[in-house]
Design a protein around this motif. Structure first.
Motif, PDB file in Angstrom:
ATOM      1  N   SER A 185     -31.798 103.059  34.132  1.00 22.01           N
ATOM      2  CA  SER A 185     -33.149 102.162  33.765  1.00 22.01           C
ATOM      3  C   SER A 185     -34.168 103.069  33.193  1.00 22.01           C
ATOM      4  O   SER A 185     -35.087 102.634  32.579  1.00 22.01           O
ATOM      5  CB  SER A 185     -33.582 101.235  35.016  1.00 22.01           C
ATOM      6  OG  SER A 185     -33.981 102.024  36.062  1.00 22.01           O
ATOM      7  N   ASP A 186     -34.225 104.210  33.762  1.00 21.30           N
ATOM      8  CA  ASP A 186     -35.361 105.185  33.415  1.00 21.30           C
ATOM      9  C   ASP A 186     -35.258 105.286  31.779  1.00 21.30           C
ATOM     10  O   ASP A 186     -36.176 105.548  31.018  1.00 21.30           O
ATOM     11  CB  ASP A 186     -35.415 106.749  34.102  1.00 21.30           C
ATOM     12  CG  ASP A 186     -35.466 106.395  35.475  1.00 21.30           C
ATOM     13  OD1 ASP A 186     -36.278 105.452  35.946  1.00 21.30           O
ATOM     14  OD2 ASP A 186     -34.952 107.401  36.307  1.00 21.30           O
ATOM     15  N   THR A 187     -34.047 105.456  31.184  1.00 22.23           N
ATOM     16  CA  THR A 187     -33.939 105.601  29.882  1.00 22.23           C
ATOM     17  C   THR A 187     -34.620 104.467  29.217  1.00 22.23           C
ATOM     18  O   THR A 187     -34.976 104.523  28.092  1.00 22.23           O
ATOM     19  CB  THR A 187     -32.428 105.800  29.447  1.00 22.23           C
ATOM     20  OG1 THR A 187     -31.748 107.080  30.236  1.00 22.23           O
ATOM     21  CG2 THR A 187     -32.278 106.015  28.043  1.00 22.23           C
ATOM     22  N   LEU A 188     -34.511 103.194  29.687  1.00 22.97           N
ATOM     23  CA  LEU A 188     -34.690 101.894  29.255  1.00 22.97           C
ATOM     24  C   LEU A 188     -36.303 102.108  29.245  1.00 22.97           C
ATOM     25  O   LEU A 188     -37.006 101.827  28.197  1.00 22.97           O
ATOM     26  CB  LEU A 188     -34.344 100.824  29.924  1.00 22.97           C
ATOM     27  CG  LEU A 188     -32.800 100.485  29.932  1.00 22.97           C
ATOM     28  CD1 LEU A 188     -32.469  99.118  30.641  1.00 22.97           C
ATOM     29  CD2 LEU A 188     -32.168 100.540  28.507  1.00 22.97           C
ATOM     30  N   ALA A 189     -36.760 102.497  30.140  1.00 21.78           N
ATOM     31  CA  ALA A 189     -38.118 102.703  30.462  1.00 21.78           C
ATOM     32  C   ALA A 189     -38.891 103.616  29.334  1.00 21.78           C
ATOM     33  O   ALA A 189     -39.756 103.279  28.592  1.00 21.78           O
ATOM     34  CB  ALA A 189     -38.586 102.958  31.934  1.00 21.78           C
ATOM     35  N   GLY A 261     -36.276  89.112  23.035  1.00 17.71           N
ATOM     36  CA  GLY A 261     -34.767  89.691  22.459  1.00 17.71           C
ATOM     37  C   GLY A 261     -34.598  89.551  20.865  1.00 17.71           C
ATOM     38  O   GLY A 261     -33.893  90.164  20.249  1.00 17.71           O
ATOM     39  N   HIS A 262     -35.283  88.324  20.285  1.00 16.53           N
ATOM     40  CA  HIS A 262     -35.349  88.228  18.894  1.00 16.53           C
ATOM     41  C   HIS A 262     -35.770  89.511  18.278  1.00 16.53           C
ATOM     42  O   HIS A 262     -35.227  90.069  17.003  1.00 16.53           O
ATOM     43  CB  HIS A 262     -36.162  87.125  18.462  1.00 16.53           C
ATOM     44  CG  HIS A 262     -36.182  86.824  17.132  1.00 16.53           C
ATOM     45  ND1 HIS A 262     -37.132  87.370  16.051  1.00 16.53           N
ATOM     46  CD2 HIS A 262     -35.456  86.220  16.154  1.00 16.53           C
ATOM     47  CE1 HIS A 262     -36.764  87.206  14.785  1.00 16.53           C
ATOM     48  NE2 HIS A 262     -35.861  86.221  14.571  1.00 16.53           N
ATOM     49  N   MET A 307     -30.539  95.943  23.625  1.00 16.87           N
ATOM     50  CA  MET A 307     -29.548  94.845  23.851  1.00 16.87           C
ATOM     51  C   MET A 307     -29.871  94.722  25.586  1.00 16.87           C
ATOM     52  O   MET A 307     -29.940  93.657  25.842  1.00 16.87           O
ATOM     53  CB  MET A 307     -27.957  94.995  23.748  1.00 16.87           C
ATOM     54  CG  MET A 307     -27.358  93.441  23.809  1.00 16.87           C
ATOM     55  SD  MET A 307     -25.737  93.894  24.090  1.00 16.87           S
ATOM     56  CE  MET A 307     -25.644  94.731  25.661  1.00 16.87           C
ATOM     57  N   ALA A 308     -29.730  95.618  26.355  1.00 18.07           N
ATOM     58  CA  ALA A 308     -29.995  95.707  27.791  1.00 18.07           C
ATOM     59  C   ALA A 308     -31.197  95.115  28.127  1.00 18.07           C
ATOM     60  O   ALA A 308     -31.296  94.414  28.929  1.00 18.07           O
ATOM     61  CB  ALA A 308     -29.758  97.019  28.367  1.00 18.07           C
ATOM     62  N   MET A 309     -32.588  95.639  27.275  1.00 13.49           N
ATOM     63  CA  MET A 309     -33.556  95.191  27.754  1.00 13.49           C
ATOM     64  C   MET A 309     -33.693  93.579  27.351  1.00 13.49           C
ATOM     65  O   MET A 309     -34.223  92.912  28.113  1.00 13.49           O
ATOM     66  CB  MET A 309     -34.874  95.864  27.155  1.00 13.49           C
ATOM     67  CG  MET A 309     -34.806  97.365  27.413  1.00 13.49           C
ATOM     68  SD  MET A 309     -36.080  98.361  26.854  1.00 13.49           S
ATOM     69  CE  MET A 309     -35.633  98.555  25.277  1.00 13.49           C
TER      70      MET A 309
END
Length: 498
Positions: A185-189, A261-262, A307-309
């Motif tokens: 999740s750090d990569t997403l952050a 998401g959009h 997409m994960a976010m």
């Protein structure tokens, strides 16, 4: 259409194949004769384009299939190597969820009671494109910090605690959270922090965070339903193990990742299209909506991060809506208890075992269908039964809860996500009668928050739900364990997010 059936090779009562040439396996089609007549040539052409696209190993067309963004809505697209944004769509992780209450059916028989519930929900859950917490007095406050956590952590214990959502509901989700391809999740952050540093983007991100706990426009909705558990002893036992209560009120929701998401999806479409143009690459079938990336490439990893976010936001959006709906019910029935039955997506790409190989399974308007004993359900409450499949039909004809059978392997462990459109929105507005639609819902004792029910969302704009369900059953993919009968609907007439 006659031309449609001429293109298909019938292999069973509700199965067929669409041949795409000697070098590719055929597209598997689910649908009985009545349903096959609903597949127009453009839908089949989109399916063929998907099957011939680079890296694609399998395509399944479900009975709800109709023309979509690059790929048909109602299709499954499998690849061992590539990811495609089009066969996920712009409403990332658009999903269904079902909240079961202990309110008996007769408690909401009176229209005055249902009107009170509609009003109480309306004070907590906004509906409509662009709407968020600022539009209603009793929603949750979501600031930038919490919104950031939601997008990067999903339904973590910390997020659920801050929003007042029961922590055990996370175990009732198809996926409670999504990570970057590296499992972090750090990569997403880090990705979201980078986005926030771009000019004017932080304010826009925070405006999207404030849509948490809201329905979009178009086909997004919430419905109070009466649960009718199947009387077959085996099916009834499965339904009761899910937590369904015969003759009691449940609340069915359909929505997704809203504006966040959009924006994430559209950013990825733009980035991938630009990359194709810079490299001089041709789009599959000349359709830029079928843009793609190899999953382990930089473009592929960035898409999967975004997409994960979006998927994390959609997950928590549903959970918060269910909590707010439960609180609204308590305004009218102070002692009511409620539990989440399940939350399941139908616009997502996931890594799954298909045919003994780990592949990227794209579901566009398609629902996961893992039967009892599937390895993907190990250590979940559904390991011995299969998970609930939530299929919305329409307010007049009801919705369904199904469970997969071993035959779901034939369709990449997927089924349809609902009834599927038989009319475009434009055609529905031209062809359908407002008087007839509103009267029809009144005759079926269905109320709504709409002064006039949106014509493009009318039951007659959708396929025959009975034939759709019959196709799934006849193909041996799933069996029905309960039927849901709508009593009131929360909707908005704004354009759909997906």
């Amino acid at each position: 259409m006659d031309t449609t059936n001429q293109m298909l090779t019938i292999t069973g009562e509700s199965t067929a194949e669409l041949n795409v040439g000697d070098t590719h396996s055929p597209i598997r089609v689910i649908g009985n004769n009545a349903i096959r007549q609903t597949f127009d040539d453009q839908t089949l052409t989109q399916a063929i384009n998907c099957r011939l696209a680079p890296g694609v190993s399998d395509v399944v067309l479900n009975p709800d299939a109709h023309v979509g963004y690059g790929a048909p809505v109602g299709c499954v697209m499998v690849s061992p190597t590539h990811v495609y944004p089009g066969p996920v769509g712009v409403d990332i992780k658009c999903s269904m969820s079902l909240l079961q209450t202990n309110v008996p059916a007769d408690a909401i028989a009176e229209p005055t009671v249902r009107r009170k519930l509609i009003q109480a929900i309306g004070k907590r859950v906004p509906s409509g494109a662009g709407r968020g917490q600022r539009h209603v007095p009793k929603s949750r406050t979501v600031d930038g910090r919490l919104g950031f956590q939601v997008a990067t952590e999903g339904a973590s214990k910390n997020v659920l605690k801050k929003l007042g959502i029961p922590k055990d509901w996370a175990g009732r989700c198809e996926d409670a959270f999504h990570t970057a391809p590296d499992g972090s999740s750090d990569t997403l952050a880090a990705r979201l922090e980078w986005m926030g540093r771009k000019r004017d983007s932080l304010d826009r991100l925070e405006s999207k965070y404030r849509q948490l706990g809201s329905y979009g426009g178009g086909n997004h909705f919430g419905e109070a339903e009466i649960v009718h558990v199947d009387q077959d002893p085996e099916n009834r036992a499965i339904a009761e193990s899910f937590g369904l209560q015969h003759g009691h009120v449940a609340f069915l929701s359909h929505c997704g990742s809203r504006g966040l998401g959009h924006d994430l999806a559209m950013g990825q479409f733009g980035s991938m299209k630009s990359s194709f143009q810079k490299q001089g690459l041709a789009f599959p079938a000349g359709d830029s909506q079928l843009v793609y990336a190899e999953a382990d490439s930089e473009n592929g990893r960035l898409y999967l991060c975004d997409m994960a976010m979006g998927a994390n936001f959609a997950t928590v959006n549903h959970l918060l809506i269910n909590q707010l709906v439960l609180e609204a019910f308590r305004d009218v029935f102070p002692s009511v208890q409620g539990n989440l039955v399940y939350f399941i997506s139908h616009n997502i790409v996931r890594r799954e075992d298909v045919g003994g190989q780990t592949q990227w399974v794209h579901r566009k308007g398609a629902t996961r269908a893992f039967p009892a004993g599937h390895p993907g359900l190990a250590r979940t409450p559904f390991a011995e039964t299969g998970h609930p499949i939530l299929l919305p039909g329409n307010p007049r004809d009801g919705s369904s809860v199904m469970v997969a059978k071993p035959g779901a392997s034939h369709s990449a462990f997927s089924v349809n996500h609902g009834a599927g459109r038989r009319m475009s929105r434009t055609k529905a507005k031209k062809m359908l009668s407002q008087y007839t639609i509103d009267n029809n819902l009144t005759e079926h004792d269905v109320m709504s928050n709409c002064r006039q029910y949106p014509l493009d969302e009318a039951p007659d704009a959708y396929k025959d739900f009975a034939e759709v369900l019959a196709s799934v059953k006849q193909a041996g993919l799933a069996t029905e364990v309960a039927r849901l009968q709508a009593k009131f609907v929360i909707k908005d007439g704004a354009p759909a997010d997906d």
